[in-house]
Design an enzyme around this catalytic site. Structure first.
Site, short mmCIF file in Angstrom:
data_model
loop_
_atom_site.label_atom_id
_atom_site.label_comp_id
_atom_site.label_asym_id
_atom_site.label_seq_id
_atom_site.Cartn_x
_atom_site.Cartn_y
_atom_site.Cartn_z
N ASN A 59 29.58 -19.88 -2.66
CA ASN A 59 30.52 -21.00 -2.70
C ASN A 59 30.21 -22.02 -1.62
OD1 ASN A 59 33.21 -20.94 -4.51
ND2 ASN A 59 32.38 -18.88 -4.31
N GLU B 137 -1.45 -5.85 -5.00
CA GLU B 137 -2.16 -5.65 -3.74
C GLU B 137 -3.54 -6.30 -3.78
OE1 GLU B 137 -2.62 -1.67 -1.09
OE2 GLU B 137 -3.63 -1.66 -3.03
N HIS C 281 0.84 -1.20 0.00
CA HIS C 281 0.00 0.00 0.00
C HIS C 281 0.87 1.26 0.00
CE1 HIS C 281 -4.01 1.68 0.40
NE2 HIS C 281 -3.52 2.56 1.27
#
Length: 662
Positions: A384, A68, A46
């Protein structure tokens, strides 16, 4: 003064909102039944929609509106949140970031995401049991509000707010003119009115609070359940007329409400300042510290009591200003750690591995420049660890491990440093393969005697990789090179330990700040050097029988503990004759305590760190230089690298002695 671009302001604010949105979505993925997280996501959306429309980012506002709308089904308990929904929502969040960064380029890519969102929340059988909201009122809500005086100047429109309230349901609106001044005193830029609105709708309290989301600072707002119908008939005849006569006096607002609105804004809050101005302020403080040191030196050579008093006062003020400025630059490293949850979340799905990602020490503070530059190295270290360290669930089960791996990222202060460690419980490094690869690449001669720690350092060499296949994540030997280069730039260092089958630990050690430190000034021969005071543990006098001992590293018994020490005169090849009573400065580096033998301790000093020239930047024993009060220059010792350099010198001397003995 140049006014900031409003769109830049929106981009900064949107970045914070998007960061919070991502955190809420990731938390929601771990706790699907937490409706507060759902509400948090909805509030973030919002906010983005409202501020995006306000600043002209219509693409963002339109996309977030649809986003929304889809999420509103979850918020209204029509659909239960699922991990699939979280994944799509995270992708939609990334799309919003692209729309903000590059307007009018990525708009066409939004519709497929919205369609996935609609399908996800519209999936049959996903309906959830409605959750009763304890805060909802059967008869509606009574809303009393008065906007802040500067609300109209800042663009607020009470008519639009009333329209939003009416959109929730039928409303009875009354306006109070009690705060309206006489015509001659009327300021048209100030909002003098207050409103009393009875919202007759079975909506949630949060829906009403959302109406005032952008104007909460400084306003008076009271939301209470509407009285039962029989009592509500008196609205306008009871409390409302009182308000009509007296407005909304602050004493009518419950203390907890006042704390959350106007009073909170007046007492706390924060101010956004461009980082460049902080850097400029720090430069000025650095110059002030140097000037103050010069003044102190002049005052120390003078018999003028007034000058001494002024000098002491200036020193006190300069120290306070320095500490305050440095504190402004220090930020919790937790803001950085939070970014990696998404990385781990995505890599888990990409690699089909299961792992738990935990963080500790988020409150540890570090210079903002360091925190900003740590993002890329930590990304490579984590990638990694996940790609090469953590095994698949099948391999972990076969090795007798839990199928879910564990990655722990932590930060803590250790002396003058901050240690950031990444620990995994994966397969560990293959030391033999790393060594073979290093020999194959000509980095070491076959058969060279190296410790495991030294061999592990080859993984940071440019182009070095032991991966048998190049994947989208790793294998080209580039990522860990980035880690090493960044750590060198930040005057930090890397430590790697690993146990086959049990996992690895990569620790990045960094100085607390890159700007100003407290230092201990010492003399070695005819030169002065500064030792970071935070690394100094104690100072003792070097006994005469020890001072004339052999070369290299030696040991001194300090309260029944053997402390190795280095003679800086030997390291710096000083030819001047030594002092009769040499001093031992005991410093800590990591878990080691090491003594540094100096000719004289000159005292403490505030040290403004200046970078060495490009020609001298490769001298690892020094982390920089500082300008002294008399205008001369003193080098700043890099304690950790100095100790390592001393250890290497000690090894060479021992090898030479062994060679002569043979």
């Amino acid at each position: 003064m140049t006014q900031p671009d409003p769109k830049d302001i929106f981009r900064h604010e949107a970045a914070e909102v998007l960061e919070n949105l991502e955190v809420s979505l990731l938390d929601l993925g771990d706790a699907l039944d937490d409706m507060e997280l759902v509400n948090s996501v909805f509030r973030a959306l919002h906010t983005l929609k409202g501020s995006g429309a306000m600043f002209g980012f219509t693409e963002v506002a339109d996309f977030v509106h649809e986003f929304e709308t889809a999420f509103d089904r979850v918020r209204s308990n029509e659909v239960a949140p699922t991990r699939a929904l979280v994944r799509v929502a995270l992708a939609a969040k990334d799309h919003i970031a692209r729309l903000i960064a590059e307007p009018e380029i990525h708009g066409d890519h939004g519709e497929p995401l919205l369609e996935r969102l609609r399908q996800t929340v519209g999936a049959p059988g996903a309906a959830a049991e409605p959750i009763v909201d304890a805060g909802a009122a059967d008869a509606g809500w009574r809303v009393r509000f008065r906007l802040a005086e500067d609300a109209l100047v800042l663009g607020a429109n009470p008519v639009l707010m009333l329209d939003e309230l009416r959109a929730l349901g039928p409303c009875d609106v009354r306006v109070s003119l009690a705060g309206l001044p006489a015509l001659e005193a009327l300021d048209p830029a100030i909002c003098h009115l207050a409103w009393d609105v009875a919202v007759r709708a079975d909506c949630e309290r949060g829906a009403i609070e959302d109406v005032f989301m952008f104007v909460r600072d400084g306003m008076e707002l009271e939301i209470a359940p509407l009285a039962p119908p029989e009592a509500s008939a008196t609205i306008g005849d009871g409390p409302a007329p009182e308000m009509m006569a007296t407005g909304l006096p602050p004493t009518d607002i419950p203390p907890e409400r006042r704390e959350r609105t106007g009073t909170a804004a007046a007492g706390g809050g924060s101010l956004r300042v461009p980082a460049e101005r902080l850097d400029e302020l720090l430069d000025r403080v650095g110059e002030l510290v140097i000037a103050q040191a010069r003044l102190s030196q002049i005052a120390g050579q003078s018999d003028d009591a007034a000058l001494k008093n002024v000098s002491e006062e200036i020193e006190r003020l300069a120290t306070g200003l320095r500490d305050t400025t440095m504190g402004i630059r220090m930020v919790p490293i937790g803001s950085l750690f939070g970014r990696f949850r998404r990385l781990v979340h995505d890599l888990k799905g990409q690699l089909g591995k299961e792992m738990e990602f935990v963080t500790f020490g988020e409150e540890t503070e570090l210079d903002k420049t360091v925190v900003e530059k740590l993002a890329d190295p930590l990304v490579h270290v984590i990638r990694n660890a996940i790609d090469h360290g953590i095994e698949t669930p099948e391999r972990r089960s076969a090795a007798g491990k839990p199928p879910v791996g564990r990655i722990r990222l932590s930060a803590e202060h250790q002396g003058a440093e901050v240690a950031i460690s990444l620990v995994d419980d994966g397969a560990g490094l293959n030391t033999a393969r790393i060594r073979a690869k290093a020999e194959e690449a000509g980095l070491i001669a076959p058969g060279s005697v190296l410790s495991d720690s030294e061999i592990h350092q080859f993984i940071f060499h440019p182009g070095f990789s032991t991966a048998q296949e190049i994947s989208a994540l790793s294998g080209r030997g580039v990522g860990m090179d980035v880690v090493k280069r960044t750590m060198e730039e930040l005057r930090g260092r890397i430590e790697v330990t690993s146990t086959p089958g049990a996992g690895s630990r990569v620790t990045l050690r960094l100085p607390l700040t890159l700007a100003i430190i407290d230092g201990m000034l010492v003399r070695v021969g005819g030169n002065r050097y500064a030792i970071p005071l935070s690394a100094v543990e104690e100072c003792v006098e070097l006994p005469a029988e020890v001072a004339g001992g052999g070369k290299g590293r030696n040991f001194l018994n300090v309260r029944d503990a053997l402390v190795p020490f280095l003679r800086l005169r030997e390291l710096f090849r000083t030819s001047a004759p030594p002092e009769l009573h040499q001093k031992l400065v005991i410093v800590s580096t990591g878990e080691q305590r090491v003594g540094l033998v100096v000719d004289q301790i000159l005292g403490n000093t505030q040290t403004v760190i200046k970078s060495l020239s490009r020609l001298h930047s490769g001298i690892e024993e020094f982390s920089g230089a500082t300008i002294m009060a008399d205008g001369s220059v003193a080098l700043i010792l890099d304690v950790a690298n100095l100790v390592r350099s001393g250890q290497r010198l000690d090894s060479r001397l021992r090898e030479q002695q062994d060679g002569r003995a043979a």
